[in-house]
Scaffold this motif. Structure first.
Motif, PDB file in Angstrom:
ATOM      1  N   LEU A 147       0.833  -1.200   0.000  1.00 53.42           N
ATOM      2  CA  LEU A 147       0.000   0.000   0.000  1.00 53.42           C
ATOM      3  C   LEU A 147       0.875   1.260   0.000  1.00 53.42           C
ATOM      4  O   LEU A 147       0.612   2.218  -0.743  1.00 53.42           O
ATOM      5  CB  LEU A 147      -0.934  -0.011   1.213  1.00 53.42           C
ATOM      6  N   LEU A 148       1.923   1.264   0.812  1.00 53.32           N
ATOM      7  CA  LEU A 148       2.845   2.403   0.823  1.00 53.32           C
ATOM      8  C   LEU A 148       3.447   2.646  -0.562  1.00 53.32           C
ATOM      9  O   LEU A 148       3.506   3.780  -1.045  1.00 53.32           O
ATOM     10  CB  LEU A 148       3.969   2.150   1.827  1.00 53.32           C
ATOM     11  N   LEU A 149       3.886   1.573  -1.208  1.00 54.92           N
ATOM     12  CA  LEU A 149       4.487   1.710  -2.544  1.00 54.92           C
ATOM     13  C   LEU A 149       3.464   2.169  -3.573  1.00 54.92           C
ATOM     14  O   LEU A 149       3.779   2.950  -4.478  1.00 54.92           O
ATOM     15  CB  LEU A 149       5.111   0.388  -2.968  1.00 54.92           C
ATOM     16  N   GLN A 201       8.065  12.379   2.167  1.00 56.35           N
ATOM     17  CA  GLN A 201       7.963  11.418   3.273  1.00 56.35           C
ATOM     18  C   GLN A 201       8.562  10.070   2.885  1.00 56.35           C
ATOM     19  O   GLN A 201       9.221   9.410   3.699  1.00 56.35           O
ATOM     20  CB  GLN A 201       6.497  11.226   3.671  1.00 56.35           C
ATOM     21  N   MET A 202       8.307   9.650   1.651  1.00 52.66           N
ATOM     22  CA  MET A 202       8.834   8.360   1.202  1.00 52.66           C
ATOM     23  C   MET A 202      10.367   8.397   1.167  1.00 52.66           C
ATOM     24  O   MET A 202      11.039   7.428   1.553  1.00 52.66           O
ATOM     25  CB  MET A 202       8.286   8.018  -0.184  1.00 52.66           C
ATOM     26  N   ARG A 203      10.927   9.522   0.723  1.00 55.28           N
ATOM     27  CA  ARG A 203      12.386   9.621   0.647  1.00 55.28           C
ATOM     28  C   ARG A 203      13.019   9.734   2.036  1.00 55.28           C
ATOM     29  O   ARG A 203      14.092   9.177   2.292  1.00 55.28           O
ATOM     30  CB  ARG A 203      12.769  10.811  -0.222  1.00 55.28           C
ATOM     31  N   GLU A 204      12.347  10.447   2.934  1.00 53.78           N
ATOM     32  CA  GLU A 204      12.879  10.593   4.296  1.00 53.78           C
ATOM     33  C   GLU A 204      12.900   9.250   5.027  1.00 53.78           C
ATOM     34  O   GLU A 204      13.767   9.009   5.875  1.00 53.78           O
ATOM     35  CB  GLU A 204      12.027  11.588   5.085  1.00 53.78           C
ATOM     36  N   ALA A 227      11.008  -0.114  -3.815  1.00 53.08           N
ATOM     37  CA  ALA A 227      11.242   1.218  -3.241  1.00 53.08           C
ATOM     38  C   ALA A 227      12.690   1.648  -3.384  1.00 53.08           C
ATOM     39  O   ALA A 227      12.985   2.845  -3.447  1.00 53.08           O
ATOM     40  CB  ALA A 227      10.826   1.232  -1.775  1.00 53.08           C
ATOM     41  N   LEU A 228      13.615   0.700  -3.460  1.00 51.12           N
ATOM     42  CA  LEU A 228      15.024   1.063  -3.580  1.00 51.12           C
ATOM     43  C   LEU A 228      15.297   1.736  -4.920  1.00 51.12           C
ATOM     44  O   LEU A 228      16.180   2.587  -5.024  1.00 51.12           O
ATOM     45  CB  LEU A 228      15.912  -0.173  -3.422  1.00 51.12           C
ATOM     46  N   GLY A 229      14.553   1.357  -5.936  1.00 47.68           N
ATOM     47  CA  GLY A 229      14.698   2.008  -7.228  1.00 47.68           C
ATOM     48  C   GLY A 229      13.909   3.290  -7.340  1.00 47.68           C
ATOM     49  O   GLY A 229      14.265   4.180  -8.115  1.00 47.68           O
TER      50      GLY A 229
END
Length: 709
Positions: free
Chosen positions: A87-89, A121-124, A147-149
């Motif tokens: 869900l976050l992704l 927020q995702m990057r932090e 998410a790493l990409g």
């Protein structure tokens, strides 16, 4: 309930909104995502996706949920952490696609700034994803690796982490996700492009590595550097794909094969049974949702990768055909099944000789595998008859095998997978006008089992009108005209296609019933069916005439056109059609005047005014009608209008080419435009997004060229 959502009650959720109004329910859904009860969690996720992440949208409440979703993902006590990370992704990916400075308003009217509210927020919190990408639970790793990409902005660190993950992973799906994430990183960060593509090329060429890694590296390097695609790409990929797929299992004994088909299972492991429709849900609506559910299933671990490969190859139709040939011939049932949708995607998007692919779809019509057979038959049924023709005998063989094994009433078989396979094969065969489909259609009409599906194709069998008409008209007499899901419209459409005068009394009665209930669109369908019968519908003439002055323009147009079809009286129809040129039915009224031809000359002044209309469709329809009425003398005036309208709006191509075909030698100046259209390998997507429409367009274009050369 796990209580790890500190501060949830401090957020002013009521000040925010989602797709359906205020976001007051969001904290409850977040809490329920941690429930030990699977049903409670499933409802919570479903509600959040439906409202707070509706169709991928990101609202202020969606962004406000992120800290709590991260907390859930970090808590090992949460039963379904992978679903939380997914869900976050999903939220983060949707926000990445938004304008960084854009302001958005959802259906409830609440404003949000999706990118600014979510992406930082995702990057932090990207280190959360780094931890999850190494989690002991493979589902958590699968969810977190992308998410790493997407969100780690340190290209060197991200690339190093992904190389580590590839070395550590053993599962096919996990390794494919790592390589896909590396390709995403390369496309997002210029600093990563060179190192990643070099690495991918080395992986693809390393014969000591497993075929899944090499294939993924090959495909994603092509996605990162499409300019480097060469003639060896597809042969190398197909060779690797063949190495990946297991050989066929031993054939079961005959009794086992029959039992396999009867229970609806297939060679794909763990295929879910078709869901039982909810009460009071029309069967055709239940079928639509079942189709959507099937479209979301992925059966082979290489499917996402191969979908990406087809997207990279894009217009390289011969190469994609070679790849699909390998997929459809795979000994792995899951690979074959997933290739069917990719085959449909190619055929519906690109022109060419697809006979080989159609024959391979026909090879999937295996009685022992109703799950795959149904998908192949449904795809064949979507094709125009000329394209599906090579599969005719295979469809008939499947229908015959079903009847021989399961009896004459297999259309209504107990198990839904077998029933669907038979029904899709029967309807595809009927679409080819093949009378071997008739027993299944008669079973549907006699029993009422999924009769809506039979009604869609019954009109394709005019040679069987003697058996079909009594059943269709009897059902029409009992149809519910007030229900939007009733069968009245489909019944009349089938009678329209059959065009048999024996249907006139039933159609007239149906027309009266529709008018009485003020169902104008249904009445218009009845009028079109009467018009298709022509002079044979003269007993209904007075009923039709009474509607030629109806207030509703669509109903009035249908009545006037039926008047012309039945009695061919220009004096009665031309003034009425001319008046309809000043309504929203002007395009169709112009077409009808063109069909009348020279006797409609009184409408020419008004049609010429329409040549100045703002819409290309209106201008081209008017121009075609002017030519059909005025003849060759009008060619010089209308030809520029036709070509300009076509250039402006591709959806006019069919009407323009039909008119050019009627113009004969006067259409010679259009030859360059026609040749350019036929030289395109991409289908004309504006012809109602229809393969059949594009095939008709090509036939018309070739006919004009043949006339002029």
């Amino acid at each position: 309930m796990i209580n790890n959502l500190e501060g949830l009650d401090l957020v002013d959720w009521s000040s925010m909104g989602h797709a359906y109004g205020p976001a007051d329910e969001v904290p409850r859904w977040l809490e329920q995502m941690a429930s030990p009860e699977p049903d409670v969690r499933e409802r919570a996720f479903s509600s959040f996706y439906s409202a707070a992440h509706h169709q991928g949208d990101v609202y202020s409440c969606t962004a406000a949920s992120l800290p709590f979703l991260f907390a859930l993902a970090d808590d090992p006590r949460v039963p379904d952490r992978a679903a939380v990370i997914e869900l976050l992704l999903s939220i983060g990916s949707a926000a990445l696609d938004c304008d960084p400075d854009g302001l958005s308003y959802g259906p409830s009217g609440h404003p949000s700034t999706p990118y600014a509210d979510v992406v930082p927020q995702m990057r932090e919190r990207v280190d959360h994803f780094v931890r999850h990408a190494a989690d002991p639970d493979p589902r958590v790793r699968q969810a977190a690796v992308p998410a790493l990409g997407l969100f780690l902005d340190d290209a060197e660190r991200a690339f190093a982490l992904l190389r580590e993950r590839l070395a550590a992973e053993r599962g096919t799906l996990e390794r494919l996700l790592v390589i896909e994430a590396a390709a995403t990183l390369a496309r997002r960060l210029p600093a990563a492009l060179g190192p990643v593509t070099t690495w991918l090329a080395a992986l693809a060429a390393d014969h000591s590595l497993d075929a899944d890694i090499r294939l993924a590296a090959l495909v994603h390097r092509a996605a990162c550097a499409p300019e480097a695609i060469d003639a060896d790409l597809v042969p190398t990929a197909t060779d690797l794909l063949q190495q990946l797929t297991p050989g066929p299992e031993p054939e079961p004994e005959y009794e086992d094969r029959a039992r396999l088909a009867d229970c609806g299972q297939c060679a794909c492991a763990d295929v879910p049974a078709e869901p039982t429709p909810a009460q009071n849900v029309p069967p055709q609506i239940a079928a639509i949702f079942a189709d959507l559910d099937r479209q979301g299933r992925v059966h082979a671990p290489t499917t996402e990768l191969l979908t990406t490969f087809h997207r990279v190859l894009d217009a390289r139709v011969p190469e994609r055909t070679v790849l699909l040939t390998t997929q459809l011939r795979s000994p792995d049932a899951a690979t074959r099944y997933d290739a069917i949708a990719m085959t449909w995607d190619l055929i519906r998007s690109w022109r060419g000789d697809h006979t080989g692919l159609v024959l391979l779809l026909a090879d999937c019509l295996i009685p022992d595998d109703p799950y795959t057979a149904a998908e192949a038959a449904e795809t064949l049924g979507k094709l125009p008859a000329a394209l599906a023709e090579p599969a005719r005998e295979a469809l008939a063989a499947l229908v015959g095998a079903h009847r021989a094994t399961h009896g004459p009433d297999v259309w209504a078989a107990r198990h839904p997978l077998l029933r669907r396979a038979h029904q899709q094969a029967v309807t595809a065969l009927a679409g080819l006008g093949d009378e071997r489909a008739l027993p299944g259609l008669l079973t549907a009409l006699d029993t009422g089992t999924d009769d809506w599906r039979a009604l869609q194709v019954a009109g394709h069998l005019p040679q069987a009108a003697a058996e079909l008409l009594p059943r269709l008209t009897r059902r029409l007499a009992n149809a519910d005209f007030s229900s939007p899901w009733g069968s009245a419209t489909a019944l009349m459409a089938a009678l329209n296609r059959l065009g048999d005068p024996a249907a006139v009394p039933a159609l007239t009665t149906a027309l009266d019933a529709a008018v009485e209930q003020e169902e104008w669109r249904t009445a218009a369908v009845a009028l079109r069916a009467l018009g298709s019968i022509g002079s044979g519908a003269s007993p209904a003439l007075e009923t039709v005439r009474a509607l030629a002055d109806a207030e509703d323009p669509e109903l009035r147009l249908a009545a006037v056109k039926a008047l012309w079809d039945i009695e061919r009286s220009p004096a009665d129809t031309v003034p009425r059609l001319t008046a309809l040129l000043d309504t929203g039915s002007d395009d169709d009224a112009a077409d009808a005047l063109g069909r009348i031809g020279e006797p409609a000359a009184a409408a020419l002044p008004r049609l010429r005014q329409m040549l100045e209309a703002g819409h290309a469709r209106t201008r081209t329809r008017a121009a075609a009608a002017i030519y059909d009425i005025g003849g060759p003398a009008e060619a010089v005036a209308v030809l520029p209008v036709l070509l300009e309208g076509w250039e402006e709006n591709d959806s006019t191509a069919g009407h323009v080419l039909d008119c050019l075909r009627r113009m004969g030698p006067a259409a010679a100046p259009a030859l360059p435009r026609i040749r350019a259209e036929l030289a395109s390998t991409r289908r004309n997507g504006d012809i109602f997004h229809s393969v059949e429409g594009d095939e008709a367009l090509q036939r018309a274009g070739r006919a004009v060229i043949n006339q002029l050369t």
